[in-house]
Each structure stands twice: as structure tokens, then as C-alpha cells.
Write a protein that holds these residues in place. Sequence first.
Motif, mmCIF file in Angstrom:
data_model
loop_
_atom_site.group_PDB
_atom_site.id
_atom_site.type_symbol
_atom_site.label_atom_id
_atom_site.label_comp_id
_atom_site.label_asym_id
_atom_site.label_seq_id
_atom_site.Cartn_x
_atom_site.Cartn_y
_atom_site.Cartn_z
ATOM 1 N N UNK A 47 0.815 -1.212 0.000
ATOM 2 C CA UNK A 47 0.000 0.000 0.000
ATOM 3 C C UNK A 47 0.853 1.268 0.000
ATOM 4 N N UNK A 48 1.854 1.328 0.861
ATOM 5 C CA UNK A 48 2.705 2.528 0.917
ATOM 6 C C UNK A 48 3.490 2.724 -0.377
ATOM 7 N N UNK A 49 3.939 1.628 -0.974
ATOM 8 C CA UNK A 49 4.664 1.735 -2.234
ATOM 9 C C UNK A 49 3.747 2.265 -3.337
ATOM 10 N N UNK A 50 2.479 1.826 -3.328
ATOM 11 C CA UNK A 50 1.517 2.325 -4.299
ATOM 12 C C UNK A 50 1.269 3.820 -4.090
ATOM 13 N N UNK A 51 1.179 4.244 -2.837
ATOM 14 C CA UNK A 51 0.969 5.669 -2.549
ATOM 15 C C UNK A 51 2.147 6.515 -3.047
ATOM 16 N N UNK A 52 3.367 5.991 -2.939
ATOM 17 C CA UNK A 52 4.544 6.716 -3.434
ATOM 18 C C UNK A 52 4.513 6.841 -4.954
ATOM 19 N N UNK A 53 4.060 5.796 -5.642
ATOM 20 C CA UNK A 53 4.006 5.806 -7.105
ATOM 21 C C UNK A 53 2.879 6.677 -7.641
ATOM 22 N N UNK A 54 1.841 6.894 -6.835
ATOM 23 C CA UNK A 54 0.666 7.636 -7.289
ATOM 24 C C UNK A 54 0.382 8.848 -6.396
ATOM 25 N N UNK A 55 1.253 9.842 -6.375
ATOM 26 C CA UNK A 55 0.971 11.010 -5.534
ATOM 27 C C UNK A 55 -0.286 11.719 -6.038
ATOM 28 N N UNK A 56 -1.136 12.101 -5.120
ATOM 29 C CA UNK A 56 -2.360 12.784 -5.492
ATOM 30 C C UNK A 56 -3.530 11.865 -5.792
ATOM 31 N N UNK A 57 -3.299 10.563 -5.770
ATOM 32 C CA UNK A 57 -4.382 9.610 -5.987
ATOM 33 C C UNK A 57 -4.962 9.208 -4.636
ATOM 34 N N UNK A 58 -6.242 8.903 -4.630
ATOM 35 C CA UNK A 58 -6.904 8.395 -3.441
ATOM 36 C C UNK A 58 -6.881 6.869 -3.517
ATOM 37 N N UNK A 59 -6.375 6.225 -2.472
ATOM 38 C CA UNK A 59 -6.297 4.757 -2.438
ATOM 39 C C UNK A 59 -7.022 4.290 -1.180
ATOM 40 N N UNK A 60 -8.098 3.528 -1.391
ATOM 41 C CA UNK A 60 -8.896 3.030 -0.269
ATOM 42 C C UNK A 60 -9.142 1.544 -0.433
ATOM 43 N N UNK A 61 -9.287 0.859 0.689
ATOM 44 C CA UNK A 61 -9.616 -0.557 0.627
ATOM 45 C C UNK A 61 -11.057 -0.706 0.128
ATOM 46 N N UNK A 62 -11.279 -1.697 -0.735
ATOM 47 C CA UNK A 62 -12.615 -1.932 -1.284
ATOM 48 C C UNK A 62 -13.579 -2.297 -0.158
ATOM 49 N N UNK A 63 -14.764 -1.714 -0.213
ATOM 50 C CA UNK A 63 -15.826 -2.038 0.751
ATOM 51 C C UNK A 63 -17.031 -2.543 -0.021
ATOM 52 N N UNK A 64 -17.574 -3.640 0.410
ATOM 53 C CA UNK A 64 -18.757 -4.213 -0.221
ATOM 54 C C UNK A 64 -19.952 -4.030 0.701
ATOM 55 N N UNK A 65 -21.079 -3.682 0.108
ATOM 56 C CA UNK A 65 -22.308 -3.477 0.876
ATOM 57 C C UNK A 65 -23.354 -4.469 0.375
ATOM 58 N N UNK A 66 -24.018 -5.167 1.297
ATOM 59 C CA UNK A 66 -25.022 -6.131 0.861
ATOM 60 C C UNK A 66 -26.237 -5.413 0.266
#
Length: 74
Positions: A47-66
Motif C-alpha cells: 500500500x505505501x509503495x503504491x501511494x509513493x508511485x501515485x501522488x495525489x491519488x486516493x487509495x482506499x480498501x474496497x468495501x462491499x455493501x449487501x
Amino acid sequence: MPRFVLTARADIVRPRDLDQISTMEGVILIDQINNRAALVEAPATLLEKMRECLPGWLIEEERLHPRPDLRHKM
């Protein structure tokens, strides 16, 4: 393995950003929309490596709703 939703801010347009992420070892690109949003599967340790590669992008864990059960109950 957890999934993450990546979304670009409106003022950021860099088509190669998601190419960088998709070539990272351990990251699986599941879906992509116009280089501005993507769903990836990756270990949380990246996750942290992805944040470094994509400055300014929003990265959130997927949430599923029934879905609500709209069937009539007797």
C-alpha cells in the motif's frame, strides 16, 4: 488478498500512473476506467509503495455493501 480502489483527483491526468502499478510484483489489476480509476488486488504491505508511485491519488480498501432484500415477506 485485499482489494483497493484507486481514484485520480480531477486535476491529475497521467496515463502512465496505472501502468506503473500494474507492473509491480504482487499487484493484479482487476478493472480500470479511463486511466482515472482502478480496482487492484494487492498485499496490504504494498500500500505505501503504491501511494509513493501515485501522488495525489486516493487509495482506499474496497468495501462491499449487501443488497437490501426487497422481496415481500408473508
